[in-house]
Design a protein around this motif. Structure first.
Motif, PDB file in Angstrom:
ATOM      1  N   VAL A  97       0.857  -1.183   0.000  1.00  0.00           N
ATOM      2  CA  VAL A  97       0.000   0.000   0.000  1.00  0.00           C
ATOM      3  C   VAL A  97       0.896   1.236   0.000  1.00  0.00           C
ATOM      4  O   VAL A  97       1.721   1.404   0.907  1.00  0.00           O
ATOM      5  CB  VAL A  97      -0.922   0.025   1.235  1.00  0.00           C
ATOM      6  N   PRO A  98       0.796   2.094  -1.015  1.00  0.00           N
ATOM      7  CA  PRO A  98       1.665   3.282  -1.075  1.00  0.00           C
ATOM      8  C   PRO A  98       1.532   4.136   0.185  1.00  0.00           C
ATOM      9  O   PRO A  98       0.442   4.289   0.747  1.00  0.00           O
ATOM     10  CB  PRO A  98       1.142   4.029  -2.312  1.00  0.00           C
ATOM     11  N   GLU A  99       2.650   4.717   0.591  1.00  0.00           N
ATOM     12  CA  GLU A  99       2.683   5.506   1.813  1.00  0.00           C
ATOM     13  C   GLU A  99       2.742   7.009   1.539  1.00  0.00           C
ATOM     14  O   GLU A  99       2.538   7.801   2.451  1.00  0.00           O
ATOM     15  CB  GLU A  99       3.908   5.095   2.645  1.00  0.00           C
ATOM     16  N   ARG A 100       3.015   7.409   0.304  1.00  0.00           N
ATOM     17  CA  ARG A 100       3.146   8.833  -0.028  1.00  0.00           C
ATOM     18  C   ARG A 100       1.898   9.302  -0.771  1.00  0.00           C
ATOM     19  O   ARG A 100       1.398   8.602  -1.643  1.00  0.00           O
ATOM     20  CB  ARG A 100       4.381   9.065  -0.897  1.00  0.00           C
ATOM     21  N   TRP A 101       1.443  10.504  -0.462  1.00  0.00           N
ATOM     22  CA  TRP A 101       0.255  11.044  -1.127  1.00  0.00           C
ATOM     23  C   TRP A 101       0.505  11.277  -2.604  1.00  0.00           C
ATOM     24  O   TRP A 101      -0.425  11.209  -3.436  1.00  0.00           O
ATOM     25  CB  TRP A 101      -0.168  12.345  -0.455  1.00  0.00           C
ATOM     26  N   LEU A 102       1.777  11.540  -2.974  1.00  0.00           N
ATOM     27  CA  LEU A 102       2.110  11.844  -4.370  1.00  0.00           C
ATOM     28  C   LEU A 102       2.009  10.617  -5.262  1.00  0.00           C
ATOM     29  O   LEU A 102       1.798  10.739  -6.478  1.00  0.00           O
ATOM     30  CB  LEU A 102       3.532  12.426  -4.428  1.00  0.00           C
ATOM     31  N   THR A 103       2.137   9.439  -4.681  1.00  0.00           N
ATOM     32  CA  THR A 103       2.222   8.221  -5.486  1.00  0.00           C
ATOM     33  C   THR A 103       0.971   7.980  -6.314  1.00  0.00           C
ATOM     34  O   THR A 103       1.053   7.605  -7.485  1.00  0.00           O
ATOM     35  CB  THR A 103       2.493   7.011  -4.575  1.00  0.00           C
ATOM     36  N   GLY A 104      -0.218   8.195  -5.735  1.00  0.00           N
ATOM     37  CA  GLY A 104      -1.473   7.936  -6.442  1.00  0.00           C
ATOM     38  C   GLY A 104      -1.599   8.724  -7.736  1.00  0.00           C
ATOM     39  O   GLY A 104      -1.720   8.138  -8.825  1.00  0.00           O
ATOM     40  N   PRO A 105      -1.586  10.062  -7.660  1.00  0.00           N
ATOM     41  CA  PRO A 105      -1.706  10.836  -8.899  1.00  0.00           C
ATOM     42  C   PRO A 105      -0.546  10.616  -9.855  1.00  0.00           C
ATOM     43  O   PRO A 105      -0.725  10.621 -11.076  1.00  0.00           O
ATOM     44  CB  PRO A 105      -1.767  12.289  -8.412  1.00  0.00           C
ATOM     45  N   LEU A 106       0.654  10.389  -9.311  1.00  0.00           N
ATOM     46  CA  LEU A 106       1.811  10.165 -10.184  1.00  0.00           C
ATOM     47  C   LEU A 106       1.664   8.842 -10.931  1.00  0.00           C
ATOM     48  O   LEU A 106       2.041   8.727 -12.107  1.00  0.00           O
ATOM     49  CB  LEU A 106       3.090  10.166  -9.348  1.00  0.00           C
ATOM     50  N   PHE A 107       1.087   7.845 -10.283  1.00  0.00           N
ATOM     51  CA  PHE A 107       0.861   6.566 -10.944  1.00  0.00           C
ATOM     52  C   PHE A 107      -0.150   6.713 -12.077  1.00  0.00           C
ATOM     53  O   PHE A 107       0.019   6.126 -13.151  1.00  0.00           O
ATOM     54  CB  PHE A 107       0.364   5.531  -9.932  1.00  0.00           C
ATOM     55  N   VAL A 108      -1.208   7.478 -11.856  1.00  0.00           N
ATOM     56  CA  VAL A 108      -2.211   7.697 -12.907  1.00  0.00           C
ATOM     57  C   VAL A 108      -1.573   8.377 -14.117  1.00  0.00           C
ATOM     58  O   VAL A 108      -1.807   7.988 -15.269  1.00  0.00           O
ATOM     59  CB  VAL A 108      -3.386   8.527 -12.366  1.00  0.00           C
ATOM     60  N   VAL A 109      -0.758   9.398 -13.858  1.00  0.00           N
ATOM     61  CA  VAL A 109      -0.063  10.086 -14.961  1.00  0.00           C
ATOM     62  C   VAL A 109       0.884   9.133 -15.672  1.00  0.00           C
ATOM     63  O   VAL A 109       0.945   9.077 -16.909  1.00  0.00           O
ATOM     64  CB  VAL A 109       0.704  11.310 -14.420  1.00  0.00           C
ATOM     65  N   SER A 110       1.618   8.342 -14.889  1.00  0.00           N
ATOM     66  CA  SER A 110       2.570   7.401 -15.471  1.00  0.00           C
ATOM     67  C   SER A 110       1.853   6.352 -16.314  1.00  0.00           C
ATOM     68  O   SER A 110       2.323   5.980 -17.400  1.00  0.00           O
ATOM     69  CB  SER A 110       3.378   6.726 -14.362  1.00  0.00           C
ATOM     70  N   MET A 111       0.707   5.877 -15.843  1.00  0.00           N
ATOM     71  CA  MET A 111      -0.055   4.881 -16.590  1.00  0.00           C
ATOM     72  C   MET A 111      -0.559   5.467 -17.907  1.00  0.00           C
ATOM     73  O   MET A 111      -0.507   4.801 -18.955  1.00  0.00           O
ATOM     74  CB  MET A 111      -1.221   4.368 -15.749  1.00  0.00           C
ATOM     75  N   ALA A 112      -1.048   6.709 -17.874  1.00  0.00           N
ATOM     76  CA  ALA A 112      -1.524   7.351 -19.097  1.00  0.00           C
ATOM     77  C   ALA A 112      -0.384   7.533 -20.099  1.00  0.00           C
ATOM     78  O   ALA A 112      -0.553   7.301 -21.311  1.00  0.00           O
ATOM     79  CB  ALA A 112      -2.162   8.703 -18.758  1.00  0.00           C
ATOM     80  N   LEU A 113       0.782   7.949 -19.612  1.00  0.00           N
ATOM     81  CA  LEU A 113       1.938   8.110 -20.502  1.00  0.00           C
ATOM     82  C   LEU A 113       2.371   6.765 -21.080  1.00  0.00           C
ATOM     83  O   LEU A 113       2.768   6.678 -22.249  1.00  0.00           O
ATOM     84  CB  LEU A 113       3.096   8.755 -19.737  1.00  0.00           C
ATOM     85  N   ALA A 114       2.266   5.707 -20.270  1.00  0.00           N
ATOM     86  CA  ALA A 114       2.626   4.376 -20.758  1.00  0.00           C
ATOM     87  C   ALA A 114       1.708   3.938 -21.889  1.00  0.00           C
ATOM     88  O   ALA A 114       2.145   3.317 -22.861  1.00  0.00           O
ATOM     89  CB  ALA A 114       2.582   3.372 -19.614  1.00  0.00           C
ATOM     90  N   VAL A 115       0.420   4.252 -21.771  1.00  0.00           N
ATOM     91  CA  VAL A 115      -0.536   3.896 -22.820  1.00  0.00           C
ATOM     92  C   VAL A 115      -0.173   4.592 -24.127  1.00  0.00           C
ATOM     93  O   VAL A 115      -0.142   3.976 -25.196  1.00  0.00           O
ATOM     94  CB  VAL A 115      -1.965   4.279 -22.387  1.00  0.00           C
ATOM     95  N   VAL A 116       0.132   5.886 -24.056  1.00  0.00           N
ATOM     96  CA  VAL A 116       0.467   6.642 -25.266  1.00  0.00           C
ATOM     97  C   VAL A 116       1.802   6.169 -25.846  1.00  0.00           C
ATOM     98  O   VAL A 116       1.942   6.030 -27.068  1.00  0.00           O
ATOM     99  CB  VAL A 116       0.508   8.148 -24.961  1.00  0.00           C
ATOM    100  N   ALA A 117       2.776   5.910 -24.984  1.00  0.00           N
ATOM    101  CA  ALA A 117       4.073   5.433 -25.465  1.00  0.00           C
ATOM    102  C   ALA A 117       3.940   4.084 -26.149  1.00  0.00           C
ATOM    103  O   ALA A 117       4.540   3.841 -27.209  1.00  0.00           O
ATOM    104  CB  ALA A 117       5.070   5.349 -24.310  1.00  0.00           C
TER     105      ALA A 117
END
Length: 227
Positions: A97-117
């Motif tokens: 379970v992620p412990e940092r608040w930044l991880t959630g939104p950063l993961f969503v952005v990373s997942m979206a970038l992965a889809v486009v890449a």
């Protein structure tokens, strides 16, 4: 993966503990359907049959049209194909379970970038049909290489540091799967997390630019052929 962690010194394999490895595997299986490494041959098929000429008559460029379709597919898959593996993992394993608040939104952005890449990579492989007609060779190479180099079969952090850095900086493959999973399990400190996502964005820009350039070259080739 758990056996590897148990055998590793300190219970860490490649910097991952048991919970992080379990999360890496189960979420990775869900992301596979969202990112869609394999199975898309629509562009290559339309090139082979000649139906691609209809795409060129539309007001929207083919790259934009296919990307919009793929983003819609990925959004649907995130709801229907990503959640079940994660739920199954939660039932049978202790997930991280992620412990940092930044991880959630950063993961969503990373997942979206992965889809486009990943779309950019698949588009380039399909676009080889403009010159080869039969793209089974490039497709096989993509199928074999993408799973290994993207981190699907094992975390790339298991490799020597020099190999990991070379893959991340020299190829877009880690940005397809390894980066969003590393962000989610908090494998690195926040500055490194942000840096990896920024590198993803760079690869997205380069891949989309390459798709546009290849498409323009292909259209000139079609005109020369009288198509």
């Amino acid at each position: 993966m758990l056996a590897v962690a148990d055998a590793a010194a300190g219970g860490l394999a490649g910097g991952y503990n048991r919970e992080q490895l379990a999360t890496f595997v189960w979420v990775g299986q869900g992301l596979l359907a969202v990112i869609l490494l394999w199975g898309w041959t629509e562009l290559a098929d339309r090139i082979r049959t000649g139906d691609v000429t209809g795409d060129l008559l539309r007001p929207v460029p083919p790259v934009v049209s296919y990307l919009a379709t793929d983003l819609g597919r990925a959004g649907h898959a995130a709801l229907t194909r990503l959640i079940p593996p994660v739920v199954a993992g939660l039932l049978f394993f202790d997930l991280y379970v992620p412990e940092r608040w930044l991880t959630g939104p950063l993961f969503v952005v990373s997942m979206a970038l992965a889809v486009v890449a990943c779309f950019g990579c698949r588009y380039l492989v399909n676009a080889a049909a403009y010159w080869l007609q039969d793209v089974r060779g490039p497709m096989i190479a993509w199928t074999l290489g993408s799973g290994v180099l993207a981190g699907l079969y094992f975390p790339l952090r298991f490799l020597p540091d020099w190999a990991t850095v070379a893959l991340w900086l020299g190829t877009p493959f880690p940005s397809l799967l390894q980066t969003p999973l590393d962000v989610l399990v908090e494998r690195d400190p926040p500055p490194t997390q942000v840096g990896l996502v920024a590198l993803q964005a760079v690869w997205v820009i380069l891949l989309l630019a390459a798709c546009g350039w290849v498409q323009r070259r292909a259209e000139r080739r079609l005109v020369i052929q009288g198509g």
